[in-house]
Structure formats: structure tokens, C-alpha cells
Design an enzyme around this catalytic site. Structure first.
Site, short mmCIF file in Angstrom:
data_model
loop_
_atom_site.label_atom_id
_atom_site.label_comp_id
_atom_site.label_asym_id
_atom_site.label_seq_id
_atom_site.Cartn_x
_atom_site.Cartn_y
_atom_site.Cartn_z
N PHE A 180 -29.94 6.03 3.87
CA PHE A 180 -29.21 4.80 3.61
C PHE A 180 -27.70 5.02 3.42
O PHE A 180 -27.27 6.01 2.84
CB PHE A 180 -29.79 4.07 2.39
CG PHE A 180 -31.18 3.55 2.64
CD1 PHE A 180 -31.40 2.56 3.59
CD2 PHE A 180 -32.28 4.05 1.95
CE1 PHE A 180 -32.68 2.08 3.84
CE2 PHE A 180 -33.56 3.58 2.20
CZ PHE A 180 -33.76 2.59 3.15
N HIS A 239 -32.82 -3.07 14.79
CA HIS A 239 -32.44 -2.46 13.51
C HIS A 239 -32.84 -0.97 13.52
O HIS A 239 -34.03 -0.66 13.62
CB HIS A 239 -33.14 -3.17 12.35
CG HIS A 239 -33.07 -2.40 11.06
ND1 HIS A 239 -31.88 -2.06 10.45
CD2 HIS A 239 -34.05 -1.88 10.27
CE1 HIS A 239 -32.13 -1.37 9.36
NE2 HIS A 239 -33.44 -1.25 9.23
N ASN A 250 -28.59 3.96 7.93
CA ASN A 250 -29.30 2.68 7.77
C ASN A 250 -28.64 1.92 6.62
O ASN A 250 -28.77 2.31 5.46
CB ASN A 250 -30.78 2.99 7.48
CG ASN A 250 -31.61 1.74 7.24
OD1 ASN A 250 -31.08 0.65 7.02
ND2 ASN A 250 -32.93 1.90 7.25
C1 LIG Z 1 -37.57 10.84 8.40
C2 LIG Z 1 -37.51 11.21 9.88
C3 LIG Z 1 -36.03 11.24 10.31
C4 LIG Z 1 -38.11 12.61 10.06
O1 LIG Z 1 -38.13 12.95 11.44
P1 LIG Z 1 -39.48 13.37 12.17
O2 LIG Z 1 -40.58 12.43 11.81
O3 LIG Z 1 -39.18 13.57 13.60
O4 LIG Z 1 -39.72 14.81 11.54
P2 LIG Z 1 -40.95 15.42 10.73
O5 LIG Z 1 -42.26 14.79 11.09
O6 LIG Z 1 -40.83 16.92 10.88
O7 LIG Z 1 -40.60 15.04 9.23
C5 LIG Z 1 -39.59 15.72 8.49
C6 LIG Z 1 -39.88 15.50 7.03
O8 LIG Z 1 -39.72 14.11 6.73
C7 LIG Z 1 -40.80 13.68 5.92
N1 LIG Z 1 -41.00 12.24 6.04
C8 LIG Z 1 -41.16 11.52 7.16
N2 LIG Z 1 -41.35 10.21 6.85
C9 LIG Z 1 -41.30 10.14 5.50
C10 LIG Z 1 -41.45 9.09 4.57
N3 LIG Z 1 -41.62 7.81 4.95
N4 LIG Z 1 -41.36 9.35 3.25
C11 LIG Z 1 -41.12 10.63 2.84
N5 LIG Z 1 -40.98 11.69 3.69
C12 LIG Z 1 -41.08 11.44 4.98
C13 LIG Z 1 -41.97 14.48 6.49
O9 LIG Z 1 -43.05 14.52 5.58
C14 LIG Z 1 -41.34 15.83 6.70
O10 LIG Z 1 -41.36 16.57 5.49
P3 LIG Z 1 -41.61 18.16 5.52
O11 LIG Z 1 -40.56 18.74 6.39
O12 LIG Z 1 -41.51 18.56 4.09
O13 LIG Z 1 -42.99 18.34 6.10
C15 LIG Z 1 -38.31 10.21 10.75
O14 LIG Z 1 -39.68 10.33 10.41
C16 LIG Z 1 -37.88 8.78 10.59
O15 LIG Z 1 -36.85 8.35 11.14
N6 LIG Z 1 -38.72 8.00 9.91
C17 LIG Z 1 -38.52 6.56 9.77
C18 LIG Z 1 -37.92 6.29 8.46
C19 LIG Z 1 -38.21 4.88 8.03
O16 LIG Z 1 -39.37 4.52 7.79
N7 LIG Z 1 -37.19 4.04 7.92
C20 LIG Z 1 -37.33 2.69 7.49
C21 LIG Z 1 -36.54 2.54 6.26
S1 LIG Z 1 -36.90 1.03 5.55
C22 LIG Z 1 -36.06 -0.11 6.41
O17 LIG Z 1 -35.32 0.17 7.34
C23 LIG Z 1 -36.31 -1.49 5.94
C24 LIG Z 1 -36.02 -1.77 4.49
O18 LIG Z 1 -35.58 -0.90 3.73
O19 LIG Z 1 -36.20 -2.93 4.10
#
Ligand SMILES: CC(C)(COP(=O)(O)OP(=O)(O)OC[C@H]1O[C@@H](n2cnc3c(N)ncnc32)[C@H](O)[C@@H]1OP(=O)(O)O)[C@@H](O)C(=O)NCCC(=O)NCCSC(=O)CC(=O)O
Length: 395
Positions: free
Chosen positions: A219, A308, A341
Site C-alpha cells: 500500500f 485496479h 496500491n
Molecule cells: C504478494 C504477491 C506480490 C506475491 O507474489 P507471488 O504470489 O508471485 O509470489 P509467491 O507465491 O512466492 O509469494 C511470496 C510470498 O507472499 C506471500 N503471500 C502471498 N499472498 C499473501 C497474502 N494474501 N497474505 C500474506 N502473504 C501472502 C506468500 O505466502 C509468500 O510467502 P513466503 O515467501 O514466505 O512463502 C502476489 O501474490 C500478489 O500480488 N498478491 C495479490 C495481493 C492482493 O491480494 N492484493 C489485494 C489487496 S486488497 C485490495 O486491493 C482491495 C482493498 O484493500 O480493499
């Protein structure tokens, strides 16, 4: 003899605009402190005195590397943090101090963005008839909408609405409401302002709390403002995007997937790691329904896109399920990279980036139809079909 009294139907028709609502100006703003994503893990663990939590720092470093983010802007700097050391511990009652800072900073940032949108619109601020303000930092009344109206010198008759805690769909929701207001009130000019500063949700790392680590990596702070109106007054007002159709969809059984809650220590959130998959499974249905409602046949690769950028994986999933060509989500990826974000504000930055890219193209190179989508708690999906101005015959 006076004329015969108008019927209710005639009055109603006279009250409504003739054409669709359109975007007439866009402005954005960020706080001055810029943080490179590569430097963030060192910075965050240093300022929160958490260097000993080496596993969590390694995790944050991994997430930052994969985030698709190059830099973010933040209101909370080291000086402010030094004056408010309790912000690093979410168990301490720091909400009052956070709200004090946010109550001033959120409308001020919005005012910077709004001044740019109003300048582009080309008419005086006093001709704004409605204001919709969205933020997750509002915890007071009168709220940020009232303060913004004062800062901009809006008319005392401006009709104000504040949306609070809509998270990342706040911008999409505000723009849909603005469309309804503009189309149902002839001559209305609606200022949409979204302003988000992460200070309300900043605290130190904690074992067993991976949502916080993700949020710290994703964020950023920013404000976006848009002027919306129908039947543009030529030559002053120039439509950038026409708003052809808007809908909201809630994905069933996802109430717990994204959540935000204000506690004594600030705002806490939960973001399930299933969010990219859940959005990927549901966006196409929303798009099909929207274009069916319009009676327009759409091929996804023939549209322009303002999605978004909630996270890199969300864009990847959507690109994959829709079979989008490389570059179709370039505006979203660029905004994610340069700003992170910024919750509800982000989609306004994407619209701004998209119109800049479109302006750089030759006539005929830009698709006629496009889509704006925003997502947030619910899980809520906001969908809006946009139309490039200039071909009003399409209506
Ligand atoms: C976080 C990422 C950049 C990670 O990239 P990848 O998935 O390619 O990589 P990866 O699978 O090796 O994951 C890397 C590390 O991130 C962790 N990880 C992934 N998603 C997670 C989550 N939701 N919560 C906590 N940790 C998380 C994994 O467990 C991993 O930990 P480890 O390495 O320890 O195994 C991606 O997953 C991503 O962009 N996710 C989407 C995020 C999201 O949901 N955004 C929405 C926000 S809310 C929004 O926008 C609306 C709102 O707020 O209202």
C-alpha cells in the site's frame, strides 16, 4: 393565460441530462516522501526496531521483490514516526493521534488532486454541484468532504457525500454514484475525490500476522480527483471518457476474504491469499453481463483497460483468464510500479495514465470501448464500461 402545467413526466424529463455522464477532468497528488521498494524492508524493520525478526524481514523482502512495485509515496516519514513512537505497536492505543494527523492530511492531499482536476475541467470550483469523497481514514464528523469543500471554496449549496472504508473499491463506487448524479440532474457537475494515507494502518511486524507484512509491501498514499458531468459545454468542457454502463457485483461467500477494521491501535486488515484466484474466476461474468446489458459485442483484446492493480498477481490472473495481449494492462501495471496500491484512489491514477497513453496515440489507434474495474471488501467488483468520446452515434 399561463401555459398548461407540466406533467410529472415532463418535469422528470427536463430534470435529466440528455447524454451520458463523462469524465471532464482528472487530477492526482502524492505526499512528498518517496520510498524505493528495494529499500523498504531495511527501512521498515529499522524504524519499527524489529531487526531481530529476521524471518519476517526475509518474507517482506520476497514479497517486495515479486510485487511489481518500484516505489511508493508516504505521508508518514521518520520525523512523524519519531514524534509518535506508539504507531509501531498495534496494541498501544494510538488511534486518536492517527486520526488527528489523517483528519488534516487526507483532505489536504485531496485538495491538491482536485485543484488539478478543476483546472483541467476549465470552470470555476463554485460551479461544482456535488462532492463525493472516499477514504478509509475518516473517523470524524464533520469529515474530510466538509474540509475539502472549504479548502476549494466550493459553494455552500454543494451536495456532499462521504464514503468510508470501502477500501479499494471506493474509487469505483464513487465514480458510479457520480454517473448517476450527473445523468439524473441536468447541469450537475460532480467532484469525486479519493484520498488514502496508510498512516492509519502502519505498525510494526508481528509473527503470525502475515496480512500486515503483505500490506506493508503493497500500500501507498495518494489522492485522485475527477470531475464528472453530462452534456459537456463546448468549447470549455472536453470529455475524456464517457460512462456508458456501471454495475456492482458481490462474490458469494467471500465476506471474509478482504476485511478492514478500526481498532484502538489503528486499522487492521486481512487479505486472503485467494483474492487473485477469486477475482480471476469472477471478472469475466461481470464483463459479459455489462456488455450484454449494453447490447455491444466486445472482444476483450479490442477494448482499453483500467483495472485496479490490487497486486501483481491480481493483474496476472485477470490477464490470464481474459486472454489479454501483453500491454493491455500496461496503464495498471505502470501505476502499480510507480505508486503501489493506493486503495480506492488507484483506479483514478490508472484512468489518468490511460488517457495520457491514449493522447500519445494517433487518431483511430485507440479502441472505441473500454472497461474500468475496481475490487475491495465484500468481495465487491465494480465494473464500468467506458466509451471513447467523439463517436456519440454509438448511443
Ligand atoms: C504478494 C504477491 C506480490 C506475491 O507474489 P507471488 O504470489 O508471485 O509470489 P509467491 O507465491 O512466492 O509469494 C511470496 C510470498 O507472499 C506471500 N503471500 C502471498 N499472498 C499473501 C497474502 N494474501 N497474505 C500474506 N502473504 C501472502 C506468500 O505466502 C509468500 O510467502 P513466503 O515467501 O514466505 O512463502 C502476489 O501474490 C500478489 O500480488 N498478491 C495479490 C495481493 C492482493 O491480494 N492484493 C489485494 C489487496 S486488497 C485490495 O486491493 C482491495 C482493498 O484493500 O480493499
Amino acid at each position: 393565460m399561463g401555459s398548461a402545467p407540466a406533467t410529472v413526466g415532463e418535469i422528470r424529463r427536463a430534470q435529466r441530462a440528455d447524454g451520458p455522464a463523462a469524465v471532464l477532468g482528472i487530477g492526482t497528488a502524492n505526499p512528498p516522501t518517496c520510498m524505493a521498494q528495494d529499500d523498504y524492508p531495511d527501512y521498515y524493520f529499522r524504524v519499527t526496531n524489529s531487526e531481530h525478526l529476521t524471518d519476517l524481514k526475509a518474507k517482506l523482502t520476497r514479497i517486495c521483490k515479486k510485487s511489481g512495485i518500484k516505489q511508493r509515496f508516504m505521508h508518514l516519514n521518520e520525523e512523524l514516526l519519531a514524534a509518535n513512537p506508539d504507531f509501531t505497536d498495534r496494541k498501544l492505543p494510538s488511534l486518536d493521534a492517527r486520526v488527528d494527523i489523517a483528519s488534516a492530511a487526507v483532505p489536504e492531499l485531496a485538495a491538491s488532486a482536485a485543484a488539478k482536476a478543476i483546472a483541467e475541467w476549465g470552470r470555476p470550483a463554485t460551479e461544482i454541484t456535488h462532492l463525493i469523497f472516499s477514504t478509509y481514514s475518516g473517523a470524524r464528523a464533520p469529515s474530510a468532504d466538509r474540509r475539502l469543500a472549504s479548502l476549494l471554496g466550493l459553494s455552500p449549496t454543494v451536495s456532499r457525500t462521504i464514503l468510508n472504508l470501502h477500501g479499494c473499491y471506493g474509487g469505483g463506487r464513487s465514480l458510479q454514484l457520480a454517473k448517476e448524479l450527473a445523468e439524473n440532474n441536468r447541469g450537475a457537475r460532480v467532484l469525486v475525490a479519493c484520498s488514502e494515507i496508510t498512516l492509519i494502518a502502519f505498525y510494526g511486524p508481528e509473527g503470525g500476522c502475515p496480512d500486515n507484512i503483505l500490506g506493508q509491501a503493497l500500500f501507498g498514499d495518494g489522492a485522485g480527483a475527477v470531475i464528472i458531468g453530462a452534456d459537456p459545454v463546448s468549447p470549455v468542457e472536453r470529455p475524456l471518457f464517457e460512462m456508458a454502463f456501471a454495475s456492482q457485483t458481490t462474490i458469494p461467500e467471500t465476506e471474509d476474504a478482504i476485511s478492514m477494521e478500526i481498532n484502538k491501535g489503528g486499522m487492521e486488515y486481512h487479505i486472503s491469499n485467494q483474492v487473485p484466484r477469486l477475482l480471476g474466476c469472477n471478472v469475466e461474468r461481470c464483463l459479459i453481463d455489462a456488455f450484454d446489458a449494453l447490447g455491444v459485442t466486445a472482444k476483450w483484446n479490442d477494448l482499453f483497460w483500467a483495472i485496479h492493480p490490487g497486486g501483481r498477481a491480481i493483474l496476472d490472473h485477470i490477464e490470464g483468464v481474459l486472454g489479454l495481449d501483453d500491454g493491455k494492462l500496461a496503464a495498471s501495471r505502470h501505476v502499480l510500479s510507480e505508486f503501489g496500491n493506493m486503495s480506492g484512489t488507484t483506479v483514478i491514477f490508472v484512468l489518468d495514465e490511460l488517457r495520457r497513453r491514449q493522447a500519445a496515440k494517433q487518431e483511430g489507434e485507440t479502441p472505441e470501448w473500454g472497461v474500468m474495474m475496481a475490487f475491495g471488501p465484500g468481495i465487491t467488483i465494480e465494473t464500468m464500461v467506458l466509451h471513447a468520446p467523439g463517436s456519440l452515434d454509438a448511443y
